[in-house]
Write a protein that holds these residues in place. Sequence first.
Motif, short mmCIF file in Angstrom:
data_model
loop_
_atom_site.label_atom_id
_atom_site.label_comp_id
_atom_site.label_asym_id
_atom_site.label_seq_id
_atom_site.Cartn_x
_atom_site.Cartn_y
_atom_site.Cartn_z
N SER A 1 7.97 7.95 2.74
CA SER A 1 7.33 7.36 1.56
C SER A 1 8.11 7.69 0.29
CB SER A 1 5.90 7.88 1.41
OG SER A 1 5.30 7.34 0.26
N SER B 1 0.81 -1.21 0.00
CA SER B 1 0.00 0.00 0.00
C SER B 1 0.85 1.26 0.00
CB SER B 1 -0.93 0.00 1.22
OG SER B 1 -0.17 0.00 2.43
N ASP B 2 2.12 1.15 0.34
CA ASP B 2 3.05 2.28 0.35
C ASP B 2 4.46 1.72 0.41
OD1 ASP B 2 4.18 4.81 0.52
OD2 ASP B 2 3.35 5.31 2.49
N VAL C 1 1.01 0.33 6.79
CA VAL C 1 1.35 -0.25 5.49
C VAL C 1 0.90 -1.70 5.45
CG1 VAL C 1 3.22 -0.86 3.91
CG2 VAL C 1 3.33 1.29 5.19
N GLU D 1 2.90 8.16 -0.93
CA GLU D 1 1.91 7.47 -0.11
C GLU D 1 0.94 6.65 -0.94
OE1 GLU D 1 0.12 10.22 2.66
OE2 GLU D 1 1.98 10.40 3.80
N THR E 1 3.00 15.06 -0.35
CA THR E 1 2.21 14.44 -1.41
C THR E 1 1.53 15.53 -2.23
OG1 THR E 1 0.19 14.33 -0.09
CG2 THR E 1 1.75 12.50 0.13
N THR F 1 1.78 6.06 9.38
CA THR F 1 0.86 5.37 8.47
C THR F 1 0.85 3.89 8.80
OG1 THR F 1 0.24 5.11 6.15
CG2 THR F 1 2.54 4.81 6.68
N THR G 1 6.67 6.60 -2.65
CA THR G 1 5.63 6.46 -3.69
C THR G 1 4.49 7.45 -3.48
OG1 THR G 1 4.73 4.63 -2.38
CG2 THR G 1 6.10 4.06 -4.29
N ARG H 1 7.79 2.60 2.06
CA ARG H 1 8.46 3.44 3.05
C ARG H 1 9.91 3.01 3.18
NH1 ARG H 1 5.48 7.53 6.30
NH2 ARG H 1 3.58 7.67 5.06
#
Length: 315
Positions: free
Chosen positions: A90, A82-83, A308, A94, A296, A306, A92, A85
């Motif tokens: 991040s 999903s990300d 992940v 996020e 972002t 977050t 990507t 890290r």
Amino acid sequence: MSIRFATAASAVAFAACFATPAFASDADAAITGPVEDAAVTVSEDVDAATTRAVAPIDLATATGQEDVGSAITVSGSATLASDYRFRGVSQTDEGMAVQGGFTISHESGFYVGAWGSNLAGWGTFGGSNMELDIYGGYALPVGEGALDVGLTWFMYPSGADTTDFAEIYAKLSGDVGPVGLTATVAYAPKQEALGNVFPIGLPADPGDKEDNLYLAGDFVYGIADTPVSLKAHIGYSDGNPGLGPNGTSIAPTGTYFDWLIGADVSPIEGLTLSVAYVDTDISEAEANLLRPNFATLAGNSISDATVVFSVTASF
């Protein structure tokens, strides 16, 4: 530099405490490099979605199969996350990441491999917006633990100039009862890709070269008679406090901590479902100094806490 390496020496001494004969049997020692030695096995001790390539998966361990007639083993994995890290930040924007890699290891302990991931936002330099890590090293038993030393070359294919860099690493791993422990020291010597080209509040300094030090500890606890493993990670970065030649840095605020707590579930051999809470101590004020690079598209800091999720297939 003297303070930095005094810190590194302390980390190594701390790791050495875990590498004493208090470990479990040699067959249970977990290291982050592929070794086909009868006394040492290899396991994946960090969530693939939150680390770069230096944790190759051993095919014999992942699938429960061993080819005793061959001195060379080829192994690999593919991950949907999903990300992505890296050291808490991040890579990507996020967003989701598709990752994969392979390792070729020799029974002597030498190995080489490659690992790649898509990128977005921070850490992209044009081209294919991809990170490709080429690595090689040597893993060997140390007492009842294991030592893994090697080098990773971080590449960004077809991207801007002065983005690629090299990092050497040493990992000491072993078991204390049911807990697997890994201590890591990674050092990237002075290189232009790590330079403080755009110091915060100061004029640009083209061609500047800086280094980077990363210290980490990882802990894995496998719950008996279940497919569940609990894990934790803490890392410390010391490097470029500004922005590099292409607007990023692997230590964006100079020095900071990152950490992770999570769990892995392996319902069948070769398949791992992971969840991890990832965070850093980078403050919002520090992140604001690096905007818009360090945010972002929606304006959120890319070092915010977050969760992940990832799925990894080993082959």
